[in-house]
Enzyme design. Sequence first.
Site, PDB file in Angstrom:
ATOM      1  N   HIS A  80      64.602  34.894  68.076  1.00 30.23           N
ATOM      2  CA  HIS A  80      65.831  34.534  67.345  1.00 30.23           C
ATOM      3  C   HIS A  80      65.669  33.084  66.853  1.00 30.23           C
ATOM      4  O   HIS A  80      64.724  32.766  66.154  1.00 30.23           O
ATOM      5  CB  HIS A  80      66.996  34.745  68.322  1.00 30.23           C
ATOM      6  CG  HIS A  80      68.371  34.708  67.740  1.00 30.23           C
ATOM      7  ND1 HIS A  80      68.630  34.627  66.397  1.00 30.23           N
ATOM      8  CD2 HIS A  80      69.596  34.723  68.341  1.00 30.23           C
ATOM      9  CE1 HIS A  80      69.947  34.620  66.202  1.00 30.23           C
ATOM     10  NE2 HIS A  80      70.553  34.669  67.367  1.00 30.23           N
ATOM     11  N   ASP A 140      63.319  30.957  59.133  1.00 31.58           N
ATOM     12  CA  ASP A 140      62.655  30.031  60.063  1.00 31.58           C
ATOM     13  C   ASP A 140      61.270  29.629  59.604  1.00 31.58           C
ATOM     14  O   ASP A 140      60.713  28.650  60.077  1.00 31.58           O
ATOM     15  CB  ASP A 140      62.556  30.667  61.460  1.00 31.58           C
ATOM     16  CG  ASP A 140      63.915  30.750  62.097  1.00 31.58           C
ATOM     17  OD1 ASP A 140      64.686  29.808  61.937  1.00 31.58           O
ATOM     18  OD2 ASP A 140      64.199  31.770  62.742  1.00 31.58           O
ATOM     19  N   HIS A 168      62.406  40.727  60.110  1.00 30.18           N
ATOM     20  CA  HIS A 168      63.827  40.595  60.435  1.00 30.18           C
ATOM     21  C   HIS A 168      64.394  41.972  60.705  1.00 30.18           C
ATOM     22  O   HIS A 168      63.992  42.940  60.052  1.00 30.18           O
ATOM     23  CB  HIS A 168      64.593  39.929  59.282  1.00 30.18           C
ATOM     24  CG  HIS A 168      65.923  39.416  59.704  1.00 30.18           C
ATOM     25  ND1 HIS A 168      67.035  40.206  59.730  1.00 30.18           N
ATOM     26  CD2 HIS A 168      66.287  38.202  60.163  1.00 30.18           C
ATOM     27  CE1 HIS A 168      68.049  39.482  60.182  1.00 30.18           C
ATOM     28  NE2 HIS A 168      67.621  38.267  60.447  1.00 30.18           N
TER      29      HIS A 168
END
EC number: 2.3.3.16
Length: 428
Positions: A265, A363, A306
């Site tokens: 995460h 990210d 994802h």
Amino acid sequence: MADKKAQLVIEGAAPVELPILTGTVGPDVIDVRGLGATGHFTFDPGFMATASCESKITYIDGDKGVLLHRGYPIEQLAEKSDYLETCYLLLNGELPNAEQKAQFVSTVKNHTMVHEQLKSFFNGFRRDAHPMAVMCGVVGALSAFYHDSLDINNPQHREISAVRLVAKMPTLAAMVYKYSMGQPMMYPRNDLSYAENFLHMMFNTPCEIKPISPVLAKAMDRIFILHADHEQNASTSTVRLAGSSGANPFACIAAGIAALWGPAHGGANEAVLNMLDEIGDVSNIDKFIAKAKDKNDPFKLMGFGHRVYKNRDPRATVMKQTCDEVLSELGINDPQLELAMRLEEIALTDPYFKERSLYPNVDFYSGIILKAIGIPTSMFTVIFALARTVGWISHWKEMLSGPYKIGRPRQLYTGHEQRDIVDLKDRA
Ligand code: CMC
């Protein structure tokens, strides 16, 4: 809302009719709440096909790469709005007008300081503690200081707690950093914008106050916007679950921070930079791609994939643009960026990644910008937590302002049936 129905046929029993609920956009959902009465439950570890709640805050279309906050596309918010305006939107449902915005910004600024006594908590931590470990502790500790806003059934209390959290997170995040550096903690400055103030508390010292670069402040603000909310992800669901028991908001946000920390995460932004360090050179990429594809190797390409986005992560597109802007403005020629770009290129053309729709996520790029701003890797997930706090608290508020039940999943039990204890002397 429920006009269509689904029929479930369980062998040996009468068919069960289940209502189908329709949202404003997105797939219909089968309402299985009545199923328990038949003595059956649904089984869906990892929530692969289960909506855990109804929400009006954020919508994601993972196939089209769409992310909307209260209906507004993330690209427009990143370009035309700012973080505090986005906070207002998430918390209240509408963008503020000029007067509402000025009032909200002023209210947030009135709450930027933390109780002086809270500083004592830091001394209990080792200086080399991971900043996320300290954040879990100090954010949870806020509930020991703000007793006047802990009645979760009082809408005003919920409002004050929400503002306090949005206002104090940059202060706490910067305090965590200063503590790790052994530098004096900086008080917030309310004459600065939200992002400027954060950078001031991070990088200035009492003996040297340097002006904050507008380019970096804008990039920081954009990073905050891009991380503000993402519907029912692991940390938001954790906040909702903790909140459903009646826990106070500060404790719930501390729970969210803990869930965010994991590398699958929010911890992925830190893991991306560590991975780039480990790869070291473009010549090693093939070896790491092979590791990522090897089912016997736990290595994953961090910053790729994802659960919901199966086309592109719209946050990553904006983040990449910001990344280019920041690096060219700062004149940084980062070899890690070159490595990242090459990795991205290879992964995007490799059949393994294409077949599994594994695209770079938010990210992948955020770490490169944060590094250029001068933020150390171990603080990356703290920045994510700071920005996501508004999403968490908006979901917490939404849940508490409507009818809700304590979150209590069931299980498929596969352990022993009932058995009797054998005396210790007789056990094999
Ligand atoms: N590298 C290599 N293989 C991968 C990766 C990856 N990063 N991600 C998924 N896969 C493979 C996985 O092994 C599986 O292959 P197979 O079908 O052959 O078994 C397939 O792709 C489907 O993956 P999954 O693990 O079932 O998908 P998931 O929805 O359960 O997990 C994820 C999503 C984000 C946890 C995962 O893609 C991952 O671990 N990515 C790396 C960590 C990361 O970048 N996380 C940040 C997510 S975005 C920020 C946020 O919202 O927190």
